[in-house]
Design an enzyme around this catalytic site. Structure first.
Site, mmCIF file in Angstrom:
data_model
loop_
_atom_site.group_PDB
_atom_site.id
_atom_site.type_symbol
_atom_site.label_atom_id
_atom_site.label_comp_id
_atom_site.label_asym_id
_atom_site.label_seq_id
_atom_site.Cartn_x
_atom_site.Cartn_y
_atom_site.Cartn_z
ATOM 1 N N ASP A 144 -10.535 -10.427 7.739
ATOM 2 C CA ASP A 144 -9.895 -9.109 7.825
ATOM 3 C C ASP A 144 -10.796 -7.946 8.225
ATOM 4 O O ASP A 144 -10.356 -7.053 8.930
ATOM 5 C CB ASP A 144 -9.238 -8.789 6.488
ATOM 6 N N ARG A 154 0.820 -1.199 0.000
ATOM 7 C CA ARG A 154 0.000 0.000 0.000
ATOM 8 C C ARG A 154 0.858 1.256 0.000
ATOM 9 O O ARG A 154 2.009 1.233 0.428
ATOM 10 C CB ARG A 154 -0.922 0.016 1.226
ATOM 11 N N THR A 200 -5.283 -13.624 9.611
ATOM 12 C CA THR A 200 -5.761 -14.628 8.657
ATOM 13 C C THR A 200 -5.359 -16.031 9.098
ATOM 14 O O THR A 200 -6.163 -16.968 9.087
ATOM 15 C CB THR A 200 -5.215 -14.330 7.251
ATOM 16 N N LYS A 237 -8.905 -1.943 0.491
ATOM 17 C CA LYS A 237 -8.832 -1.063 1.653
ATOM 18 C C LYS A 237 -9.608 0.238 1.451
ATOM 19 O O LYS A 237 -10.033 0.865 2.426
ATOM 20 C CB LYS A 237 -7.374 -0.767 1.994
#
Length: 525
Positions: free
Chosen positions: A251, A54, A237, A195
């Site tokens: 998540d 990211r 996870t 996201k």
């Protein structure tokens, strides 16, 4: 469903759209367009190019009349509506020139009362396969009535001009709540799409008195629900994929007055050092229709080498929930009995597991401490201590106390037991000690979920004030006490007090938090 403005159909602007392609059709497109290759298990393998994580410094929220006084500016970067509209026009013009575009229509939120209809417009077929697997796929009846209330436009090959467009770099991820649109350009990393929708839900859900959470969740045979909070790389996870418990999601979740629900329809698992022995459910889910990001393959056999970090340590696998055998369908369940905060402490001084009082739970939730692991974001090459409020600060548009207060109320209302679990280092800091054995962590989590630790004898940590169980089935007693795992005891104390000081310094920003949390919930030395 949310009562918000429905945008005009952007897809009407294009004549080159493939809408709602099936998984086999998308796989064919990925291969024919040379966007990726097939692995030995039938998954699609792709490279995300320059950006393998990211780009938080390139994420923005548009300053608009309806949101400017609600957003927590500072943690969230502002951008003008003028800049947004300018980029919006440019990216649409760019996409009109493309031979093919791909559109997915689906939902965020498994709870029908809190479901957001979305559409995603993609330049890449593999990105469209990614969102098809990650979000909730509509039935034919739902698709016939689908009206998107938020649109994501993702054009990775379109790059911004910072001097003209007002961005920090060529990359941008921009959310406009009034225009109900997300613009993504300059990065091929698919996680930005996932996201962005999470950030949107983190704004919308609290307005409906629902808590949005960066956590995984599963449910036991007796209907007992567990939440696992933690940043990327801490084990959400992995630990929620338990063969003895059904997975709700890995998540992102909401907590409504009726219970917990998954925001997504798939999983986005880190697969560095993945093996069938350690994580069989995740390993077996990587089959036809799954997407592997930045994983090195054997050129001849196309077998994935999950230990190879040539491209990044942030290797990823995206797959739908139904690729797993043991899931809750639909992804909704009751109220949590157990809440676990996960941290990957690179300093090696936090206990492997500790029981938290209500005050300590609120302190550590607001602190959100972990060590950011290599590869999760651009520029992170080794573990770096970070405090990410609510274990998800990059995705929280509202002030952190909004989420923290809601969690505190729900913990009290439903009498949830809270634990802090360190999946990081033991016997020394990063580079000296070793990563906590997954088998030990699983045993500790199992004990917490089954109630074994509710009345077990504990000892108080001399620095952090945490209550450490003295015995956990399946874990050597000495492993439970970090000061006994370090060869150099003086070095341990020095490192522990160093981290304690970092906690205190970080917590100063919460100047409106009651003393019962700020003082009683934090370190004691």
């Amino acid at each position: 469903m949310f009562s918000i403005h429905i945008p005009s159909k952007l897809t009407d602007l294009f004549t080159n759209v493939h809408s709602q392609l099936s998984v086999p059709q998308l796989v064919e497109k990925v291969l024919s367009r040379n966007e990726g290759i097939l692995t030995s298990t039938g998954a699609i393998s792709v490279s995300t190019g320059k950006y393998t994580g990211r780009s938080p410094k390139d994420k923005y929220i548009v300053v608009e009349n309806s949101t400017k006084d609600k957003i927590a500016w500072g943690p969230n970067q502002p951008i003008t509506e003028e800049a947004f509209l300018q980029l919006h026009d440019k990216i649409l013009h760019y996409l009109k020139q493309k031979d093919e575009l791909f559109v997915f229509k689906g939902f965020a939120g498994a709870d029908k009362k809190n479901q957001l209809p979305i559409q995603v417009i993609n330049e890449y077929a593999w990105h469209n396969l990614f969102v098809h697997q990650l979000f909730i796929r509509p039935s034919e009846e739902e698709l016939a009535e689908h009206q998107p209330e938020f649109t994501v436009i993702c054009a990775p090959n379109f790059k911004a001009d910072p001097e003209v467009d007002g961005t920090n770099s060529e990359t941008f991820i921009i959310i406009s709540f009034e225009h109900r649109t997300v613009l993504i350009g300059g990065t091929e990393y698919a996680g930005e799409m996932k996201k962005s929708i999470f950030s949107i839900m983190n704004f919308l859900l609290p307005e409906r008195k629902n808590l949005s959470m960066h956590c995984s969740a599963n449910v036991g045979t007796e209907g007992d629900v567990a939440l696992f909070f933690g940043l990327s790389g801490t084990g959400k996870t992995t630990l929620s994929a338990d063969s003895n418990r059904r997975l709700i999601g890995d998540d992102e979740h909401g907590w409504s007055p009726n219970g917990v629900f998954n925001i997504e329809g798939g999983c986005y698992a880190k697969c560095i050092n993945l093996s069938h022995e350690k994580e069989p459910q995740i390993f077996d889910a990587i089959k036809f229709g799954a997407v592997l990001e930045n994983v090195i393959l054997n050129k001849e056999t196309r077998i994935a080498d999950y230990e190879d970090v040539t491209l990044t340590e942030n290797t990823r696998a995206a797959y739908p929930l139904h690729a797993l055998d043991n899931i809750v369908d639909p992804s909704v369940a009751g109220h949590p009995n157990t809440i676990i905060f996960l941290t990957a402490d690179a300093s090696g001084v936090l206990p492997p597991i500790s029981k938290l009082t209500k005050e300590q739970a609120m302190y550590h939730f607001l602190s959100g401490y972990t060590s950011k692991l290599a590869g999760t974001e651009r520029g992170i090459t080794s573990p770096e201590a970070t405090f990410s409020t609510c274990f998800g600060a990059p995705f929280l548009p509202l002030p952190a106390t909004v989420y923290a207060e809601m969690l505190g109320e729900k913990i009290l209302e439903h009498n949830a037991k809270v634990f802090l679990v360190n999946t990081g280092w033991t016997g020394g800091e990063y580079g000296v000690g070793s990563r906590m054995k997954l088998s030990y962590t699983r045993a500790m989590v199992k004990a917490a979920l089954e109630g074994e630790l509710n009345n077990v004898e504990t000892v108080q940590d001399e620095v952090f004030g945490l209550n450490i169980p003295l015995h956990v089935t399946g874990v050597p007693d000495d492993v439970l006490l970090p000061n006994k795992t370090w060869a150099d005891k003086d070095a341990y104390v020095l490192k522990a007090k160093e981290l304690s000081a970092q906690f205190r310094e970080n917590f100063k920003k919460f100047n409106d938090v009651p003393a019962s949390i700020a003082v009683d919930g934090g370190p004691i030395a």
